[in-house]
Design an enzyme around this catalytic site. Structure first.
Site, mmCIF file in Angstrom:
data_model
loop_
_atom_site.group_PDB
_atom_site.id
_atom_site.type_symbol
_atom_site.label_atom_id
_atom_site.label_comp_id
_atom_site.label_asym_id
_atom_site.label_seq_id
_atom_site.Cartn_x
_atom_site.Cartn_y
_atom_site.Cartn_z
ATOM 1 N N ARG A 174 -112.671 -48.921 19.458
ATOM 2 C CA ARG A 174 -113.067 -47.560 19.058
ATOM 3 C C ARG A 174 -112.047 -46.528 19.553
ATOM 4 O O ARG A 174 -111.733 -45.566 18.846
ATOM 5 C CB ARG A 174 -114.451 -47.220 19.613
ATOM 6 C CG ARG A 174 -115.607 -47.862 18.868
ATOM 7 C CD ARG A 174 -116.906 -47.140 19.156
ATOM 8 N NE ARG A 174 -118.055 -47.820 18.587
ATOM 9 C CZ ARG A 174 -118.430 -47.725 17.317
ATOM 10 N NH1 ARG A 174 -117.710 -46.995 16.470
ATOM 11 N NH2 ARG A 174 -119.501 -48.367 16.886
ATOM 12 N N LYS A 222 -99.450 -68.205 26.824
ATOM 13 C CA LYS A 222 -99.406 -66.969 27.605
ATOM 14 C C LYS A 222 -98.268 -66.972 28.620
ATOM 15 O O LYS A 222 -98.029 -67.979 29.292
ATOM 16 C CB LYS A 222 -100.730 -66.760 28.347
ATOM 17 C CG LYS A 222 -101.929 -66.513 27.443
ATOM 18 C CD LYS A 222 -103.186 -66.282 28.268
ATOM 19 C CE LYS A 222 -104.425 -66.130 27.397
ATOM 20 N NZ LYS A 222 -104.393 -64.893 26.590
#
Length: 297
Positions: A168, A84
């Site tokens: 979603r 990261k």
């Protein structure tokens, strides 16, 4: 860079990410944990000094991990190793590339270094992974050169609800584009602040032009199967494995559930006897200023 070189480089980077499809990428903080992850069937590991749950609990400024730790993990396993960098911190990314990591995650889990600009990922040969909570954010990261997108979720909580929400949202916005004509796509591109050509491509294909994984709060085999059934192409698991009672067994079970995500009987079988899952935090109890997914723009 010529157009031919640009196209070839893009294809190579996205191809490397495609090779991880259907797999699980696990956070590890030691070479020993990396070997456990590899033995469990992880497709890659994420090398870092503290898993997100500890970063959240301990506070302070979270930075790139020590190069010695990253090199130790790179040397311990044969599977790809990610690491990261802080949002906007292109020097951390340069260091990680020099260390030979296989992917760089420009991550909201670490403290942002730049609140205006993300890293220009086209300046690097190594592919980048970036988080997104919606389609506009995903397409902006792809425009900057990201070769993989992960829906952010809320890292370090063990609560999968935000991961579900973001996945979603991204898929719902893609479906909305598919019903639009060209004039509407121009308006949509302005609304989501993304280039029209990318918006048009997504509308035509019904998917992102890069691999879409899910991250943030996946803690059980059932969580992994849930997001896979919803359309994820793979799973990141952070604190959920090595903050649990039996990391080796849970890691293997999550890998199996990710592969057999549409077989409830198989998921039930691998979910047996795993010991205690990480205790976790309800996302609803996390104040908005402390939500990691809010970082990035």
């Amino acid at each position: 860079m010529t157009q031919e070189t640009f196209t070839a480089t893009t294809r190579v980077k996205r191809g490397l990410a495609d090779m991880l499809k259907g797999g699980v990428i696990m956070d590890v903080v030691t070479p020993e944990q990396a070997r456990i992850a590899e033995d469990a069937g992880a497709s890659a590991v994420m090398a870092l000094e503290r898993v997100p749950a500890d970063i959240r609990a301990q506070g302070g400024v979270a930075r790139m991990s020590d190069p010695d730790l990253i090199e130790g993990i790179v040397n311990a396993v044969s599977i790809p190793v990610m690491a990261k960098a802080r949002i906007g911190h292109f020097v951390e990314a340069q260091i990680l590339e020099s260390l030979g990591v296989d992917f760089i995650d420009e991550s909201e889990v670490l403290s942002p270094a730049d609140y205006v600009n993300h890293i220009d990922k086209w300046n690097f040969d190594v592919p980048f992974v970036c988080g997104a909570t919606n389609l506009g954010e995903a397409l902006r990261r792809i425009t900057e050169g990201a070769a993989m997108i992960r829906s952010k979720g809320e890292a370090g909580t063990g609560d999968v609800s935000e991961a579900v929400k973001h996945l979603r949202t991204i898929r719902g916005e893609i479906n909305r584009l598919r019903s639009m004509d060209e004039d509407q796509l121009y308006v949509a591109a302005k609304e989501i602040q993304a280039p029209y050509d990318l918006v048009r491509e997504v509308a035509a294909t019904g998917k992102l032009p890069v691999t879409l994984f899910v991250a943030g709060g996946v803690a059980t085999p059932a969580d992994a199967a849930l997001v896979m059934q919803m359309g994820a192409e793979g799973v990141f698991v952070g604190s959920g494995i090595f903050k649990s009672g039996n990391p080796a067994a849970r890691a293997a079970a999550i890998v199996k559930a990710t592969t057999m995500y549409d077989d409830p009987a198989a998921i039930a079988e691998v979910s047996r006897g795993l010991g205690e899952a990480m205790v976790g935090i309800n996302v609803a109890d996390v104040p908005a200023p402390h939500r990691l997914a809010e970082r990035g723009w």
